[in-house]
Write a protein that holds these residues in place. Structure first.
Motif, PDB file in Angstrom:
ATOM      1  N   ALA A 189       3.200   9.132 -10.397  1.00  0.00           N
ATOM      2  CA  ALA A 189       2.480   9.201 -11.672  1.00  0.00           C
ATOM      3  C   ALA A 189       1.703  10.509 -11.784  1.00  0.00           C
ATOM      4  O   ALA A 189       1.628  11.107 -12.858  1.00  0.00           O
ATOM      5  CB  ALA A 189       1.531   8.011 -11.804  1.00  0.00           C
ATOM      6  N   ARG A 190       1.146  10.957 -10.658  1.00  0.00           N
ATOM      7  CA  ARG A 190       0.403  12.220 -10.661  1.00  0.00           C
ATOM      8  C   ARG A 190       1.346  13.382 -10.967  1.00  0.00           C
ATOM      9  O   ARG A 190       1.002  14.280 -11.725  1.00  0.00           O
ATOM     10  CB  ARG A 190      -0.277  12.409  -9.310  1.00  0.00           C
ATOM     11  N   TYR A 191       2.555  13.344 -10.412  1.00  0.00           N
ATOM     12  CA  TYR A 191       3.528  14.406 -10.656  1.00  0.00           C
ATOM     13  C   TYR A 191       4.023  14.375 -12.101  1.00  0.00           C
ATOM     14  O   TYR A 191       4.210  15.421 -12.718  1.00  0.00           O
ATOM     15  CB  TYR A 191       4.709  14.299  -9.688  1.00  0.00           C
ATOM     16  N   MET A 192       4.234  13.176 -12.639  1.00  0.00           N
ATOM     17  CA  MET A 192       4.735  13.072 -14.017  1.00  0.00           C
ATOM     18  C   MET A 192       3.719  13.567 -15.033  1.00  0.00           C
ATOM     19  O   MET A 192       4.090  13.879 -16.161  1.00  0.00           O
ATOM     20  CB  MET A 192       5.126  11.627 -14.332  1.00  0.00           C
ATOM     21  N   GLY A 193       2.493  13.646 -14.670  1.00  0.00           N
ATOM     22  CA  GLY A 193       1.464  14.115 -15.584  1.00  0.00           C
ATOM     23  C   GLY A 193       1.218  15.612 -15.497  1.00  0.00           C
ATOM     24  O   GLY A 193       0.225  16.100 -16.020  1.00  0.00           O
ATOM     25  N   THR A 194       2.121  16.341 -14.868  1.00  0.00           N
ATOM     26  CA  THR A 194       1.923  17.780 -14.711  1.00  0.00           C
ATOM     27  C   THR A 194       2.811  18.557 -15.672  1.00  0.00           C
ATOM     28  O   THR A 194       3.835  18.066 -16.152  1.00  0.00           O
ATOM     29  CB  THR A 194       2.240  18.227 -13.275  1.00  0.00           C
ATOM     30  N   ALA A 195       2.433  19.804 -15.913  1.00  0.00           N
ATOM     31  CA  ALA A 195       3.243  20.692 -16.736  1.00  0.00           C
ATOM     32  C   ALA A 195       4.550  21.032 -16.027  1.00  0.00           C
ATOM     33  O   ALA A 195       5.584  21.249 -16.678  1.00  0.00           O
ATOM     34  CB  ALA A 195       2.458  21.962 -17.050  1.00  0.00           C
ATOM     35  N   LYS A 196       4.527  21.051 -14.711  1.00  0.00           N
ATOM     36  CA  LYS A 196       5.736  21.345 -13.937  1.00  0.00           C
ATOM     37  C   LYS A 196       6.827  20.308 -14.227  1.00  0.00           C
ATOM     38  O   LYS A 196       7.991  20.654 -14.433  1.00  0.00           O
ATOM     39  CB  LYS A 196       5.374  21.363 -12.451  1.00  0.00           C
TER      40      LYS A 196
ATOM     41  N   ASP B   2       0.825  -1.204   0.000  1.00  0.00           N
ATOM     42  CA  ASP B   2       0.000   0.000   0.000  1.00  0.00           C
ATOM     43  C   ASP B   2       0.861   1.256   0.000  1.00  0.00           C
ATOM     44  O   ASP B   2       0.577   2.206  -0.731  1.00  0.00           O
ATOM     45  CB  ASP B   2      -0.939  -0.008   1.207  1.00  0.00           C
ATOM     46  N   ALA B   3       1.924   1.259   0.798  1.00  0.00           N
ATOM     47  CA  ALA B   3       2.807   2.427   0.828  1.00  0.00           C
ATOM     48  C   ALA B   3       3.489   2.612  -0.525  1.00  0.00           C
ATOM     49  O   ALA B   3       3.613   3.736  -1.021  1.00  0.00           O
ATOM     50  CB  ALA B   3       3.850   2.277   1.923  1.00  0.00           C
ATOM     51  N   PHE B   4       3.904   1.510  -1.146  1.00  0.00           N
ATOM     52  CA  PHE B   4       4.526   1.609  -2.462  1.00  0.00           C
ATOM     53  C   PHE B   4       3.517   2.077  -3.500  1.00  0.00           C
ATOM     54  O   PHE B   4       3.840   2.858  -4.392  1.00  0.00           O
ATOM     55  CB  PHE B   4       5.136   0.265  -2.865  1.00  0.00           C
ATOM     56  N   GLY B   5       2.277   1.614  -3.372  1.00  0.00           N
ATOM     57  CA  GLY B   5       1.222   2.051  -4.290  1.00  0.00           C
ATOM     58  C   GLY B   5       0.937   3.534  -4.163  1.00  0.00           C
ATOM     59  O   GLY B   5       0.723   4.222  -5.161  1.00  0.00           O
ATOM     60  N   VAL B   6       0.927   4.029  -2.931  1.00  0.00           N
ATOM     61  CA  VAL B   6       0.713   5.466  -2.719  1.00  0.00           C
ATOM     62  C   VAL B   6       1.856   6.260  -3.348  1.00  0.00           C
ATOM     63  O   VAL B   6       1.634   7.299  -3.985  1.00  0.00           O
ATOM     64  CB  VAL B   6       0.579   5.769  -1.212  1.00  0.00           C
TER      65      VAL B   6
ATOM     66  N   ALA C 274      12.345   6.370 -18.140  1.00  0.00           N
ATOM     67  CA  ALA C 274      11.124   5.840 -18.759  1.00  0.00           C
ATOM     68  C   ALA C 274      10.852   4.406 -18.311  1.00  0.00           C
ATOM     69  O   ALA C 274       9.691   4.026 -18.112  1.00  0.00           O
ATOM     70  CB  ALA C 274      11.246   5.914 -20.277  1.00  0.00           C
ATOM     71  N   SER C 275      11.930   3.619 -18.137  1.00  0.00           N
ATOM     72  CA  SER C 275      11.721   2.225 -17.732  1.00  0.00           C
ATOM     73  C   SER C 275      11.193   2.123 -16.303  1.00  0.00           C
ATOM     74  O   SER C 275      10.525   1.158 -15.962  1.00  0.00           O
ATOM     75  CB  SER C 275      13.021   1.430 -17.882  1.00  0.00           C
ATOM     76  N   TYR C 276      11.494   3.107 -15.460  1.00  0.00           N
ATOM     77  CA  TYR C 276      10.924   3.113 -14.115  1.00  0.00           C
ATOM     78  C   TYR C 276       9.554   3.784 -14.098  1.00  0.00           C
ATOM     79  O   TYR C 276       8.697   3.420 -13.300  1.00  0.00           O
ATOM     80  CB  TYR C 276      11.859   3.820 -13.128  1.00  0.00           C
ATOM     81  N   ALA C 277       9.374   4.768 -14.951  1.00  0.00           N
ATOM     82  CA  ALA C 277       8.113   5.513 -14.945  1.00  0.00           C
ATOM     83  C   ALA C 277       6.948   4.656 -15.439  1.00  0.00           C
ATOM     84  O   ALA C 277       5.853   4.709 -14.876  1.00  0.00           O
ATOM     85  CB  ALA C 277       8.241   6.770 -15.790  1.00  0.00           C
TER      86      ALA C 277
ATOM     87  N   LEU D 163       5.480   2.256 -12.806  1.00  0.00           N
ATOM     88  CA  LEU D 163       4.854   3.021 -11.727  1.00  0.00           C
ATOM     89  C   LEU D 163       3.524   3.612 -12.185  1.00  0.00           C
ATOM     90  O   LEU D 163       2.538   3.620 -11.431  1.00  0.00           O
ATOM     91  CB  LEU D 163       5.795   4.123 -11.237  1.00  0.00           C
ATOM     92  N   ILE D 164       3.476   4.089 -13.407  1.00  0.00           N
ATOM     93  CA  ILE D 164       2.221   4.622 -13.942  1.00  0.00           C
ATOM     94  C   ILE D 164       1.190   3.504 -14.073  1.00  0.00           C
ATOM     95  O   ILE D 164       0.012   3.686 -13.735  1.00  0.00           O
ATOM     96  CB  ILE D 164       2.477   5.331 -15.282  1.00  0.00           C
ATOM     97  N   LEU D 165       1.614   2.335 -14.536  1.00  0.00           N
ATOM     98  CA  LEU D 165       0.690   1.199 -14.648  1.00  0.00           C
ATOM     99  C   LEU D 165       0.170   0.771 -13.279  1.00  0.00           C
ATOM    100  O   LEU D 165      -1.012   0.447 -13.117  1.00  0.00           O
ATOM    101  CB  LEU D 165       1.367   0.024 -15.353  1.00  0.00           C
ATOM    102  N   LEU D 166       1.046   0.768 -12.281  1.00  0.00           N
ATOM    103  CA  LEU D 166       0.625   0.423 -10.924  1.00  0.00           C
ATOM    104  C   LEU D 166      -0.404   1.418 -10.419  1.00  0.00           C
ATOM    105  O   LEU D 166      -1.423   1.039  -9.829  1.00  0.00           O
ATOM    106  CB  LEU D 166       1.830   0.370  -9.992  1.00  0.00           C
ATOM    107  N   ALA D 167      -0.156   2.697 -10.662  1.00  0.00           N
ATOM    108  CA  ALA D 167      -1.112   3.724 -10.243  1.00  0.00           C
ATOM    109  C   ALA D 167      -2.442   3.550 -10.958  1.00  0.00           C
ATOM    110  O   ALA D 167      -3.516   3.690 -10.354  1.00  0.00           O
ATOM    111  CB  ALA D 167      -0.537   5.107 -10.509  1.00  0.00           C
ATOM    112  N   GLN D 168      -2.408   3.211 -12.242  1.00  0.00           N
ATOM    113  CA  GLN D 168      -3.643   2.990 -12.991  1.00  0.00           C
ATOM    114  C   GLN D 168      -4.397   1.771 -12.472  1.00  0.00           C
ATOM    115  O   GLN D 168      -5.629   1.788 -12.371  1.00  0.00           O
ATOM    116  CB  GLN D 168      -3.342   2.821 -14.479  1.00  0.00           C
TER     117      GLN D 168
END
Length: 170
Positions: free
Chosen positions: A38-45, A28-32, A86-89, A92-97
């Motif tokens: 993933a939320r941060y990677m999807g930002t303009a920042k 659960d902690a890893f999922g959070v 990219a290989s780590y991202a 992590l994005i799939l896990l978040a999804q």
């Protein structure tokens, strides 16, 4: 084998201790963490910082003197770093999804149950209204009572008019 050495089925075996302990990870902690990443990677920042990093990297390796460059043409080390990121991202994005999909399934099931309860309540209320309509159909209405009372009043008036005629005189 003798009787005493034979394993008995009614007694548990002694617990074996594992030689190597496996590392435990709080899923659960890893999922959070994965969701926040993933939320941060999807930002303009993030895109802005990543663009500035790549531009600085390219500028340094193009404009710096030869002995200060750390990534010669055609920027193999930069490509390697971006591939590693990219290989780590991606996982992590799939896990978040996947976690979001599980939450959506739970919410969908709760909505389905709420809709089923609301539907059952509506059916119950429809049956109650129908039974009330049938009961009201059997009850005398105000207009019916008024017409009946008017009829009785006219009968009484007719009878009261007829009584004086039928009486013998003194």
């Amino acid at each position: 084998m003798s009787e005493s050495r034979r394993p008995r089925l009614d007694t548990p075996r002694e617990a074996r201790r594992p030689i190597v302990r496996r590392p435990t990870v709080d899923a659960d902690a890893f999922g959070v963490f994965a969701e926040s990443f993933a939320r941060y990677m999807g930002t303009a920042k993030f895109l802005l910082w990543m663009t500035l990093f790549v531009a600085a990297w390219i500028c340094w390796n193009v404009l710096a003197p030869g002995d200060l460059r750390f990534d010669e043409f055609p920027f193999i080390f930069l490509t390697l770093m971006l591939s590693l990121q990219a290989s780590y991202a991606a996982p992590l994005i799939l896990l978040a999804q996947n976690r979001q999909e599980q939450r959506d399934k739970v919410v969908q099931e709760q909505d389905r149950q709420a809709n089923a309860r609301a539907h059952a309540d509506m059916e119950f209320l429809a049956r109650e209204v129908a039974s009330l309509r049938m009961a009201v159909g059997e009850v005398a209405t105000r207009d019916f009572l008024r017409s009946e009372l008017r009829g009785l009043m006219s009968d009484i008036e007719d009878l009261s008019r007829q009584e004086p005629e039928d009486e013998p005189g003194p």
